[in-house]
Design a protein around this motif. Structure first.
Motif, PDB file in Angstrom:
ATOM      1  N   ASN A  54     -15.040  10.965 -27.261  1.00 28.84           N
ATOM      2  CA  ASN A  54     -14.040  10.774 -26.749  1.00 28.84           C
ATOM      3  C   ASN A  54     -13.672  12.333 -25.806  1.00 28.84           C
ATOM      4  O   ASN A  54     -12.449  12.447 -25.627  1.00 28.84           O
ATOM      5  N   THR A  55     -14.807  12.981 -25.694  1.00 28.14           N
ATOM      6  CA  THR A  55     -14.509  14.289 -25.026  1.00 28.14           C
ATOM      7  C   THR A  55     -15.157  14.402 -23.496  1.00 28.14           C
ATOM      8  O   THR A  55     -16.591  14.058 -23.469  1.00 28.14           O
ATOM      9  N   ALA A  56     -14.484  15.039 -22.679  1.00 29.87           N
ATOM     10  CA  ALA A  56     -15.039  15.510 -21.467  1.00 29.87           C
ATOM     11  C   ALA A  56     -14.764  17.037 -21.210  1.00 29.87           C
ATOM     12  O   ALA A  56     -13.532  17.258 -21.676  1.00 29.87           O
ATOM     13  N   PHE A  57     -15.787  17.844 -20.820  1.00 28.25           N
ATOM     14  CA  PHE A  57     -15.569  19.069 -20.253  1.00 28.25           C
ATOM     15  C   PHE A  57     -15.643  19.247 -19.167  1.00 28.25           C
ATOM     16  O   PHE A  57     -16.613  18.963 -18.540  1.00 28.25           O
ATOM     17  N   SER A  58     -14.525  19.671 -18.205  1.00 27.83           N
ATOM     18  CA  SER A  58     -14.497  19.840 -16.923  1.00 27.83           C
ATOM     19  C   SER A  58     -14.903  21.382 -16.658  1.00 27.83           C
ATOM     20  O   SER A  58     -14.252  22.389 -17.079  1.00 27.83           O
ATOM     21  N   HIS A  59     -15.795  21.579 -15.726  1.00 28.55           N
ATOM     22  CA  HIS A  59     -16.071  22.962 -15.131  1.00 28.55           C
ATOM     23  C   HIS A  59     -17.043  23.445 -16.271  1.00 28.55           C
ATOM     24  O   HIS A  59     -18.148  23.835 -15.773  1.00 28.55           O
ATOM     25  N   ALA A  60     -16.696  23.738 -17.571  1.00 30.83           N
ATOM     26  CA  ALA A  60     -17.578  24.179 -18.312  1.00 30.83           C
ATOM     27  C   ALA A  60     -18.327  25.526 -18.270  1.00 30.83           C
ATOM     28  O   ALA A  60     -19.448  25.560 -18.292  1.00 30.83           O
ATOM     29  N   PHE A  61     -17.429  26.385 -17.531  1.00 28.37           N
ATOM     30  CA  PHE A  61     -18.105  27.815 -17.174  1.00 28.37           C
ATOM     31  C   PHE A  61     -18.485  28.524 -18.417  1.00 28.37           C
ATOM     32  O   PHE A  61     -19.184  29.392 -18.104  1.00 28.37           O
ATOM     33  N   GLY A  62     -18.045  28.343 -19.471  1.00 28.83           N
ATOM     34  CA  GLY A  62     -18.713  29.026 -20.572  1.00 28.83           C
ATOM     35  C   GLY A  62     -20.118  28.776 -20.910  1.00 28.83           C
ATOM     36  O   GLY A  62     -20.650  29.640 -21.535  1.00 28.83           O
ATOM     37  N   VAL A 110     -20.529  14.007 -25.641  1.00 29.78           N
ATOM     38  CA  VAL A 110     -19.510  14.670 -24.549  1.00 29.78           C
ATOM     39  C   VAL A 110     -19.992  14.588 -23.077  1.00 29.78           C
ATOM     40  O   VAL A 110     -21.320  14.573 -22.857  1.00 29.78           O
ATOM     41  N   GLU A 111     -19.249  14.339 -22.127  1.00 28.65           N
ATOM     42  CA  GLU A 111     -19.696  14.423 -20.834  1.00 28.65           C
ATOM     43  C   GLU A 111     -19.123  15.420 -20.083  1.00 28.65           C
ATOM     44  O   GLU A 111     -18.109  16.328 -20.340  1.00 28.65           O
ATOM     45  N   ILE A 112     -19.934  16.002 -19.220  1.00 30.72           N
ATOM     46  CA  ILE A 112     -19.652  17.427 -18.455  1.00 30.72           C
ATOM     47  C   ILE A 112     -19.446  16.941 -17.024  1.00 30.72           C
ATOM     48  O   ILE A 112     -19.813  16.169 -16.303  1.00 30.72           O
ATOM     49  N   MET A 113     -18.000  17.171 -16.400  1.00 34.55           N
ATOM     50  CA  MET A 113     -17.437  16.850 -15.202  1.00 34.55           C
ATOM     51  C   MET A 113     -17.527  18.247 -14.548  1.00 34.55           C
ATOM     52  O   MET A 113     -16.595  19.123 -14.425  1.00 34.55           O
ATOM     53  N   SER A 114     -18.712  18.133 -13.580  1.00 36.14           N
ATOM     54  CA  SER A 114     -18.555  19.545 -12.495  1.00 36.14           C
ATOM     55  C   SER A 114     -18.220  19.190 -11.187  1.00 36.14           C
ATOM     56  O   SER A 114     -18.376  18.057 -10.696  1.00 36.14           O
TER      57      SER A 114
END
Length: 407
Positions: free
Chosen positions: A250-258, A279-283
């Motif tokens: 149920n999670t997406a991390f947008s940008h994920a600069f970390g 988890v999906e990464i939204m860049s």
């Protein structure tokens, strides 16, 4: 009543040239689209189609319709004329400027969002995930305007609306309930923003987010700009909470600069953890932060879902960018040195939720009978050329309906 699309170019495989380089093979086909908006028949272009109402696609290449997975329909200045950004010294000043203009812009949110939607449709997008500001300044005004704009284009696209606490979740005591109201009023996903950099309390911010998400049974999409160890810790802490509270998938991390300053070894390790928790990464590209890359290649190799979005454009944050999601793929390939046929071709998956006409071995996988009849038709010989050369004239079909621009 079904519709025939004549002379559609489809990728069928690949061949090796004498110099060892790959070439994508394509042929012409006729595609019958059922009235329900699914593919009914695919036959070779050499066969005759007698339907007088058939649409001649004149050899245009069919690609899977594009998905815009990180956008801000409510922020754009589109339709208001030219505006450059006001200079600021830091993030706090930028947020203050945005807060000051929210009331003014709220009156035109439906008009501005419509302009951005039409731009996306013209560029081949048939799905938009938009973040919408929910804050103490305008409360749900932007949400109502964006909902109205999207509803007017429902025959051409699908969408998700993220309730986005741009000005913090913890700084204003009414924010948790405002987010709840947004989820009860049409928002479909709960947003989050920098639990460290904005909320100044990682654990509390994440816990309140989790509580609301579980209360409404919705996905979470967090903007995570925090860099270095604090950005990584935020993601890692959230995944621990996801495991403890059984909220995987149920999670997406947008940008994920970390992720940018981790060593390649740690990036690979954490990518496996992201994949385990679905988890999906939204860049939003660029993926370089102070010359440290967000490891999209490593993420994809380890099975992490990665998608692209245009983010906000032509707004108080940036006057730049054309608003073309395919250009994001083009830039990704440029930044990461992808220039051969196969890597260009496969990079299209970043804006199609993983769908490509050919798989990595060059075998045709799309389109198939029974699938949704959603295409982008372009003047190109293959998807690799489309990514590299960015054909300007595009025609979108969504579930059997061709979009005709209003302008």
């Amino acid at each position: 009543m079904s519709t025939w699309l004549r002379n559609v170019r489809l990728e069928t495989g690949e061949a090796t040239r004498e110099d060892g380089s790959l070439q994508t093979k394509s042929e012409l086909f006729h595609i019958q689209v059922a009235k329900e908006g699914v593919i009914q028949t695919i036959i070779p272009g050499s066969e005759n189609v007698s339907d007088a109402d058939a649409i001649d696609m004149e050899g245009k290449l069919a690609l899977p319709a594009f998905k815009e997975m990180h956008n801000h329909l409510d922020k754009t200045y589109l339709s208001l004329g030219w505006r450059a950004c006001r200079p600021v010294k830091n993030l706090s000043e930028r947020l203050a400027i945005e807060a000051a203009e929210l009331e003014e812009l709220a009156e035109t949110v439906e008009q501005r969002a419509s302009a951005m939607i039409e731009l996306h449709l013209n560029n081949g997008v048939n799905h938009i995930r938009t973040h919408v500001n929910i804050d103490p300044f305008i409360k749900l005004k932007n949400l109502e305007g964006v909902k109205n704009a999207l509803k007017a284009y429902e025959q051409y696209l699908t969408y998700e609306i993220v309730a986005f606490p741009q000005h913090g979740l913890l700084a204003h005591e009414e924010m948790p309930n405002l987010l709840r109201q947004a989820l009860e009023s049409g928002a479909t996903i709960l947003g989050g923003l920098d639990p460290a950099g904005i909320d100044k309390d990682i654990e509390k911010s994440l816990q309140v987010t989790m509580d609301i998400a579980k209360e409404y049974g919705v996905d979470v999409d967090m903007h995570l700009h925090d860099r270095g160890q604090v950005g990584f810790y935020t993601m890692d802490k959230w995944l621990d909470m996801v495991k403890e509270q059984n909220y995987a998938g149920n999670t997406a991390f947008s940008h994920a600069f970390g992720l940018s300053k981790l060593s390649p070894h740690l990036q690979k390790q954490f990518a496996k953890k992201l994949s385990e928790h679905d988890v999906e990464i939204m860049s939003t590209i660029p993926i370089s932060i102070n010359h440290q890359l967000i490891p999209l290649n490593i993420l994809k190799t380890e099975g992490v879902k990665v998608a692209l979005g245009c983010d906000g454009f032509y707004d108080s944050w940036s006057p730049n960018f054309s608003g073309d999601i395919l250009e994001k793929v083009h830039n990704f390939c440029d930044y990461t040195g992808k220039s051969d046929e196969r890597s260009l071709r496969q990079s299209l998956s970043l804006i199609t939720q993983g769908v490509t006409p050919l798989n990595i071995e060059g075998t045709q996988e799309w389109p198939k009978i029974g699938e949704e009849a959603s295409f982008v038709f372009v003047d190109a010989s293959c998807s690799a050329e489309a990514v590299a050369r960015l054909p300007k004239k595009r025609l979108l079909m969504h579930k059997g309906k061709l979009y005709k621009s209003k302008h």
